[in-house]
Design an enzyme around this catalytic site. Structure first.
Site, short mmCIF file in Angstrom:
data_model
loop_
_atom_site.label_atom_id
_atom_site.label_comp_id
_atom_site.label_asym_id
_atom_site.label_seq_id
_atom_site.Cartn_x
_atom_site.Cartn_y
_atom_site.Cartn_z
N ARG A 192 0.82 -1.21 0.00
CA ARG A 192 0.00 0.00 0.00
C ARG A 192 0.85 1.26 0.00
O ARG A 192 0.32 2.36 0.02
CB ARG A 192 -0.88 0.01 1.24
CG ARG A 192 -2.29 -0.51 1.01
CD ARG A 192 -2.98 -0.51 2.35
NE ARG A 192 -4.39 -0.32 2.32
CZ ARG A 192 -5.28 -1.31 2.35
NH1 ARG A 192 -4.91 -2.55 2.34
NH2 ARG A 192 -6.56 -1.04 2.41
N ARG A 216 -21.82 -0.27 2.38
CA ARG A 216 -21.39 -1.66 2.52
C ARG A 216 -21.71 -2.24 3.90
O ARG A 216 -21.53 -1.58 4.91
CB ARG A 216 -19.87 -1.74 2.27
CG ARG A 216 -19.32 -3.16 2.38
CD ARG A 216 -17.99 -3.26 1.73
NE ARG A 216 -16.92 -2.62 2.49
CZ ARG A 216 -15.63 -2.69 2.15
NH1 ARG A 216 -15.28 -3.35 1.06
NH2 ARG A 216 -14.71 -2.09 2.88
N ARG A 245 -18.75 -1.98 8.73
CA ARG A 245 -17.39 -2.00 9.28
C ARG A 245 -17.10 -0.63 9.88
O ARG A 245 -17.49 0.39 9.30
CB ARG A 245 -16.40 -2.25 8.13
CG ARG A 245 -15.75 -3.62 8.17
CD ARG A 245 -15.00 -3.92 6.91
NE ARG A 245 -13.85 -3.06 6.66
CZ ARG A 245 -12.99 -3.24 5.68
NH1 ARG A 245 -13.14 -4.27 4.85
NH2 ARG A 245 -11.97 -2.44 5.49
N ARG A 286 -9.28 6.94 4.24
CA ARG A 286 -8.76 5.80 3.47
C ARG A 286 -8.57 6.15 2.00
O ARG A 286 -7.60 5.72 1.37
CB ARG A 286 -9.70 4.60 3.63
CG ARG A 286 -9.61 4.00 5.04
CD ARG A 286 -10.80 3.15 5.36
NE ARG A 286 -10.87 1.94 4.59
CZ ARG A 286 -12.01 1.32 4.27
NH1 ARG A 286 -13.17 1.82 4.62
NH2 ARG A 286 -11.98 0.21 3.58
P1 AMP Z 1 -8.70 -3.46 3.84
O1 AMP Z 1 -9.58 -4.52 4.36
O2 AMP Z 1 -7.74 -3.92 2.80
O3 AMP Z 1 -9.47 -2.22 3.39
O4 AMP Z 1 -7.77 -2.96 5.06
C1 AMP Z 1 -8.35 -2.43 6.23
C2 AMP Z 1 -7.32 -1.65 7.00
O5 AMP Z 1 -6.24 -2.53 7.41
C3 AMP Z 1 -6.63 -0.52 6.26
O6 AMP Z 1 -7.39 0.67 6.22
C4 AMP Z 1 -5.35 -0.36 7.08
O7 AMP Z 1 -5.60 0.29 8.31
C5 AMP Z 1 -5.01 -1.82 7.41
N1 AMP Z 1 -4.14 -2.41 6.35
C6 AMP Z 1 -4.44 -3.41 5.48
N2 AMP Z 1 -3.41 -3.67 4.65
C7 AMP Z 1 -2.44 -2.79 4.98
C8 AMP Z 1 -1.14 -2.51 4.46
N3 AMP Z 1 -0.63 -3.20 3.42
N4 AMP Z 1 -0.41 -1.54 5.08
C9 AMP Z 1 -0.88 -0.86 6.13
N5 AMP Z 1 -2.11 -1.04 6.65
C10 AMP Z 1 -2.89 -1.99 6.09
#
Ligand code: AMP
Length: 213
Positions: free
Chosen positions: A88, A125, A158, A169
């Protein structure tokens, strides 16, 4: 080999990774799911990550590298691993390349969706806390409010899909993750795929691109 799925929150990476894993036998790692599991279990990582995730910010790179490295080291060298939500930022992309002896990145597929559409998707969602099935307030709500059609688990929003966190985000994606797209353009593995259209059409396109290598 690794196939990275990159897209803003709400672009459909998780849905597509699930379809590809179920139908084509690819292994998948969603770093968001892995972190949410740690939060649920109340581990040290979970305690560190929980509040950061609720705000919509990025969890520290070293935590993520530990999770990804463990996953890459397990299983077989012949596996195709789909990474959903990693890397990311640029530091994570470079750290992932540092693991190329175990598995190398063969494709970085960018699921591209317009910002207005992302906000619509995320703010409506709903997710099952038990099996992860996703719903949407308008059009695709569960038959019985708050109850998962698939497993009977609790369906709710969520914490990080609330408006304040969604804005953070999306900004994090613009600022931190967009440079990763340029990085993969330079290394020659970048492919853009429209994330707008039917789930099946997007799946078919992704599958074709992965198979073509
Ligand atoms: P997601 O389900 O992919 O939207 O991830 C939810 C949250 O998890 C993100 O908003 C971040 O806080 C954390 N997260 C997930 N993947 C990463 C990553 N590669 N680097 C840093 N934080 C992450």
């Amino acid at each position: 080999m690794i196939v990275v799925l990159i897209g803003a929150p709400g672009a459909g990476k998780g849905t597509q990774a699930d379809l590809l894993a179920a139908r084509d036998g690819y292994r998948k790692l969603s770093t968001g799911d892995a972190l949410r599991r740690q939060v649920k279990l109340g581990t040290e990582i979970g305690r560190k990550a929980g509040a950061i995730m609720e705000r919509g910010e990025l969890v520290p790179d070293d935590v993520l590298l530990g999770i990804v490295k463990a996953e890459l080291e397990s299983g077989s060298r012949d596996d195709v691993i789909l990474l959903d939500g990693y890397p990311r930022n640029l530091a994570q992309a470079e750290a992932l390349d540092g693991l190329r002896q175990i598995h190398a990145v063969k494709g970085a597929l960018h699921l591209d969706v317009e910002r207005t559409e992302l906000i619509e998707r995320l703010s409506g969602r709903l997710v099952c806390s038990q099996c992860g099935a996703t719903y949407h307030k308008s059009g695709a709500a569960p038959k019985k409010a708050g109850v998962c059609d698939r497993c009977g688990g609790g369906v709710s929003q969520r914490a990080d899909d609330r408006a304040e966190s969604v804005a953070v985000r999306l900004d994090v994606f613009e600022k931190n993750t967009k440079p990763v797209l340029d990085y993969y353009k330079r290394t020659g593995v970048y492919r853009r795929i429209s994330g707008q259209g039917s789930q099946e059409a997007i799946y078919t396109e992704l599958r074709k691109v992965i198979k073509e290598g």
